[in-house]
Design a protein around this motif. Structure first.
Motif, short mmCIF file in Angstrom:
data_model
loop_
_atom_site.label_atom_id
_atom_site.label_comp_id
_atom_site.label_asym_id
_atom_site.label_seq_id
_atom_site.Cartn_x
_atom_site.Cartn_y
_atom_site.Cartn_z
N SER A 225 73.35 -6.63 69.86
CA SER A 225 72.47 -6.11 68.83
C SER A 225 73.03 -6.37 67.44
O SER A 225 72.33 -6.84 66.54
CB SER A 225 72.23 -4.62 69.05
N HIS A 226 74.31 -6.03 67.25
CA HIS A 226 74.89 -6.18 65.90
C HIS A 226 74.99 -7.65 65.50
O HIS A 226 74.79 -8.01 64.34
CB HIS A 226 76.28 -5.54 65.85
N ASP A 227 75.31 -8.51 66.46
CA ASP A 227 75.45 -9.94 66.20
C ASP A 227 74.12 -10.50 65.71
O ASP A 227 74.05 -11.23 64.70
CB ASP A 227 75.89 -10.61 67.49
N THR A 228 73.05 -10.14 66.40
CA THR A 228 71.72 -10.59 65.99
C THR A 228 71.38 -10.07 64.60
O THR A 228 70.85 -10.80 63.76
CB THR A 228 70.68 -10.13 67.02
N ALA A 229 71.71 -8.80 64.33
CA ALA A 229 71.39 -8.21 63.03
C ALA A 229 72.18 -8.87 61.91
O ALA A 229 71.64 -9.11 60.81
CB ALA A 229 71.68 -6.71 63.06
N ILE A 230 73.45 -9.17 62.14
CA ILE A 230 74.26 -9.84 61.11
C ILE A 230 73.67 -11.21 60.78
O ILE A 230 73.58 -11.61 59.61
CB ILE A 230 75.72 -9.97 61.59
N VAL A 231 73.24 -11.93 61.81
CA VAL A 231 72.67 -13.26 61.58
C VAL A 231 71.31 -13.15 60.90
O VAL A 231 70.99 -13.95 60.00
CB VAL A 231 72.59 -14.03 62.90
N ILE A 232 70.50 -12.17 61.28
CA ILE A 232 69.22 -11.95 60.58
C ILE A 232 69.49 -11.70 59.10
O ILE A 232 68.81 -12.25 58.22
CB ILE A 232 68.46 -10.76 61.20
N ALA A 233 70.50 -10.86 58.81
CA ALA A 233 70.82 -10.56 57.41
C ALA A 233 71.24 -11.82 56.67
O ALA A 233 70.84 -12.04 55.52
CB ALA A 233 71.93 -9.51 57.35
N GLY A 234 72.04 -12.68 57.30
CA GLY A 234 72.46 -13.92 56.65
C GLY A 234 71.30 -14.87 56.43
O GLY A 234 71.18 -15.49 55.36
N LEU A 235 70.43 -15.00 57.42
CA LEU A 235 69.26 -15.86 57.27
C LEU A 235 68.35 -15.36 56.16
O LEU A 235 67.86 -16.14 55.33
CB LEU A 235 68.48 -15.91 58.59
N ALA A 236 68.12 -14.05 56.13
CA ALA A 236 67.25 -13.48 55.11
C ALA A 236 67.84 -13.67 53.72
O ALA A 236 67.13 -14.02 52.77
CB ALA A 236 67.01 -12.00 55.39
N ARG A 237 69.12 -13.45 53.60
CA ARG A 237 69.78 -13.56 52.30
C ARG A 237 69.69 -14.97 51.74
O ARG A 237 69.59 -15.18 50.54
CB ARG A 237 71.24 -13.12 52.44
N GLU A 238 69.73 -15.97 52.63
CA GLU A 238 69.69 -17.35 52.19
C GLU A 238 68.28 -17.93 52.21
O GLU A 238 68.09 -19.13 51.97
CB GLU A 238 70.64 -18.19 53.04
N GLY A 239 67.28 -17.11 52.53
CA GLY A 239 65.89 -17.54 52.40
C GLY A 239 65.29 -18.22 53.60
O GLY A 239 64.22 -18.82 53.50
N PHE A 240 65.91 -18.11 54.78
CA PHE A 240 65.37 -18.72 55.99
C PHE A 240 64.52 -17.69 56.72
O PHE A 240 64.93 -17.07 57.70
CB PHE A 240 66.50 -19.25 56.88
#
Length: 687
Positions: A549-564
């Motif tokens: 769960s946390h791994d997915t959330a961290i990656v979602i946060a990174g994708l969102a922050r960079e506009g993907f």
């Protein structure tokens, strides 16, 4: 080939957990605590009650439901169909209401009758206590019940190694020769009664305690078109309330215990990531977590514990943690983590940007400088310019990144990599710690910032030349470099942690986002830890195909922050679907089966739940949706919600920047507004 005598870790996916750290209970869905597996009441690394079976006239009630009852409670409903009126409708029921308390629990047994005639029964509670260490329970080792002593009326006591456990049944009698409480019950027609018992633990050797104050973080009011987000957030914040811990000697500095039941203590990496994801709700948790870990920052070289000057610890226990059967023997204070030190630096930086008071940052700057010295002097043992790890003791963790199982680092063909190992995401953490550390040093007039900016630039160039590989789905960073400096070419979720660290160029970030969106990684209910196309993949492997769960959330946060937006939205949809399937308590991890194959995620049978960084994933999802990124020292707040509002409209009130409540509204088109910004901050809208 089988071995009938091997120790097996007990399964817990179908158990009901209730927690007020450091005490927790795991029971069957009917509320019974049976002397089997990992069922029991646990307190600070020991099982303080191994049995609590409720019987009516010597028979078990028939369970029909259970649900949460507040942040630290659960209610279990059962029927007594052999009593009462002889009709198809049940007329006698029991509601067993369990609530955790500091150092124990209280339970009410509500017996209600709607029968037309009087009801009479004997209700008993069979008890057992083994005071087994958590590592013995985890490894499936044998335990032995202790003999109880009778004291005051309705009271049983067990003691061993300085720990005392007392169970008291209000108005109950102790049955001679048994660890059993008994209540005679007589109910007139359409009446009820309440029986009560409580458990109290005296454990002077515990290293963690329940904090005395209420949670310091904000509890936002959130409305969203996707109701799964609000339900997940509500359940998660209740669980996080129960996971709060403090050290015995510093009860006011709160951190989050990693998870129930195995890891309900201080874990450097887990506590840091959880505090980092909670920053939109305030900086207090981050500040206290930083202080707790700073007090235990390494000061010497110790190969057995992994300690080194400036290093942030991994795990705290009351005694050596020995797991039967796999040779693992960890000292009570264990430092075998390659990434916690760098994550500590970045949490301090991020908390500062969210508005942590300057005096609190200043107090921690000597620890920042010590952490950076560790990165310079101890993190690169062979001098190749990358941060790596190796367990030199032979008794510690073979892998010391967040994927710390012995078989987690595999090549594409499934073969194991040999240490020393330099993980991809760890290089991203190192780059970010260097640049974040430089920003703090500059801002507070400390020397050394230029050195760390040069370090980051050199690391990025070196990473670019050594880590990238061509895979079946296109180019992507390797999982790691092995001892021979060969790229470990599996496609894994680790690369998603590079997003937002600054290590990648925009073009490289786009390639990583593309790799993360491939069906092999994104085809489950979230992000698989390893691509289904790789030779080491197994959907129920701890780190090679499961979904965390946390791994997915961290990656979602990174994708969102960079506009993907597109891959972020797809992963968010998977994680919210998983949350719905798990009654909005996201487990530590679950199976990586394909969504097209299974109608709901398959539980990982030994996953912790509740678990801190799984619960804080809800806050990370909320932040990605509203796109709020403050930089209080620079006087700006960036606003970049997910384009097109793939989660629908979201209205989040009482987020917190620099201690001030802030409201964010995102409409169904993705247009966002912010109200309540602290004075002196300028809103910067980004596309």
């Amino acid at each position: 080939m089988t071995n009938a005598n091997r120790h097996l870790q007990p399964l817990l996916h179908d158990l009901v957990g209730v927690v007020l750290a450091p005490t927790s209970t795991l029971s069957a869905p009917d509320g019974q605590i049976r002397p089997a597996g990992v069922q029991g009441v646990f307190h600070a690394d020991a099982r303080v009650l191994a049995r609590a079976e409720l019987l009516v006239d010597g028979r078990e009630p028939e369970a029909i439901s259970h649900h949460t009852d507040g942040p630290h409670g659960a209610r279990f409903v059962s029927l007594i169909r052999w009593l009462g009126d002889p009709t198809p409708d049940p007329t006698v029921r029991i509601d067993r209401i369990r609530r955790m308390t500091p150092r124990g629990l209280v339970e009410e047994i509500h017996v209600a009758s709607t029968a037309t005639a009087p009801v009479q029964a004997e209700i008993t509670l069979d008890l057992g206590c083994d005071l087994a260490p958590i590592e013995v329970v985890k490894s499936g080792g044998a335990t032995t019940d202790l003999e109880p002593k009778s004291g005051e009326p309705g009271q049983l006591t067990w003691s061993a190694d300085g720990t005392t456990v007392v169970v008291t049944g209000e108005d109950a009698t102790v049955v001679d020769g048994f660890a059993r409480l008994s209540w005679p019950v007589r109910l007139a027609p359409r009446t009820s009664t309440v029986l009560r018992w409580r458990l109290l633990v005296d454990d002077p050797r515990a290293v963690v305690v329940t904090p005395p104050a209420e949670p310091a973080w904000s509890r936002p009011e959130v409305r969203a078109d996707d109701r799964r987000l609000t339900r997940l957030l509500d359940r998660s914040l209740n669980d996080l309330r129960g996971l709060r811990l403090a050290e015995t000697a510093a009860p006011h500095d709160v951190f989050l215990g990693a998870g129930v039941p195995w890891f309900l203590t201080l874990f450097g990496r887990d506590s840091l990531w959880a505090a980092r994801m909670m920053l939109p709700l305030g900086t207090d948790l981050a500040a206290s977590t930083l202080r707790v870990l700073a007090r235990r920052q390494g000061t010497r070289i110790d190969p057995d514990s992994g300690e080194a000057p400036g290093k942030i610890m991994h795990e705290l226990r009351r005694h050596e943690f020995t797991v039967v059967g796999d040779g693992l023997r960890l000292p009570a204070a264990y430092y075998g983590t390659v990434d916690a030190t760098m994550l500590w630096v970045s949490l301090l930086h991020d908390a500062w940007r969210w508005g942590l008071a300057e005096d609190q940052v200043t107090d921690l700057l000597p620890h920042l400088e010590a952490a950076l010295r560790w990165l310079a002097e101890h993190a690169d043992a062979d001098g190749d310019g990358f941060v790596e790890y190796v367990d030199t003791s032979g008794r510690g963790l073979a892998n010391q990144g967040w994927k710390d199982s012995f078989d987690s680092v595999r090549f594409r063909d499934g073969s194991l990599a040999q240490a020393p190992i330099a993980l991809a995401e760890v290089q991203g953490y190192a780059y970010q710690a260097a640049t974040n550390g430089a920003a703090l040093l500059n801002a507070f007039g400390r020397p050394g910032a230029d050195r760390w900016l040069d370090y980051a630039d050199t690391l990025a160039q070196r990473f670019r030349s050594r880590f990238w590989v061509d895979g079946p789905d296109g180019p992507h960073p390797a999982l790691a470099l092995d001892r021979d400096k060969r790229p470990v070419d599996a496609l894994t979720s680790n690369i998603g942690h590079l997003l937002g660290t600054g290590l990648l160029t925009p073009a490289e970030s786009a390639q990583v986002a593309e790799a993360l969106a491939t069906p092999g990684l994104a085809g489950g209910y979230g992000l698989r830890t390893m691509s289904a196309r790789d030779g080491g993949f197994s959907p129920l492997s701890y780190h090679c195909g499961s979904i965390w769960s946390h791994d997915t959330a961290i990656v979602i946060a990174g994708l969102a922050r960079e506009g993907f937006t597109a891959p972020a939205a797809e992963l968010a949809e998977g994680l919210l679907s998983a949350a719905e399937a798990f009654d909005y308590r996201l487990p530590e991890l679950f199976g990586g089966d394909d969504r097209a194959t299974v109608g709901r995620p398959v539980p990982y049978p030994a996953a912790c739940q509740p678990q801190a960084w799984a619960a804080t994933a809800a806050v990370a999802l909320l932040q990605a949706a509203v796109g709020l990124y403050p930089d209080v020292p620079a006087g700006t707040v960036r606003l970049r919600p997910l384009a097109g509002a793939p989660l629908g409209a979201v209205d989040a009130q009482r987020l917190r920047i620099a201690g001030t409540p802030v409201d964010v509204q995102v409409d169904r088109t993705g247009a966002a507004t912010v109200t309540g910004l602290p004075a002196g901050l300028t809103l910067v809208r980004e596309q």
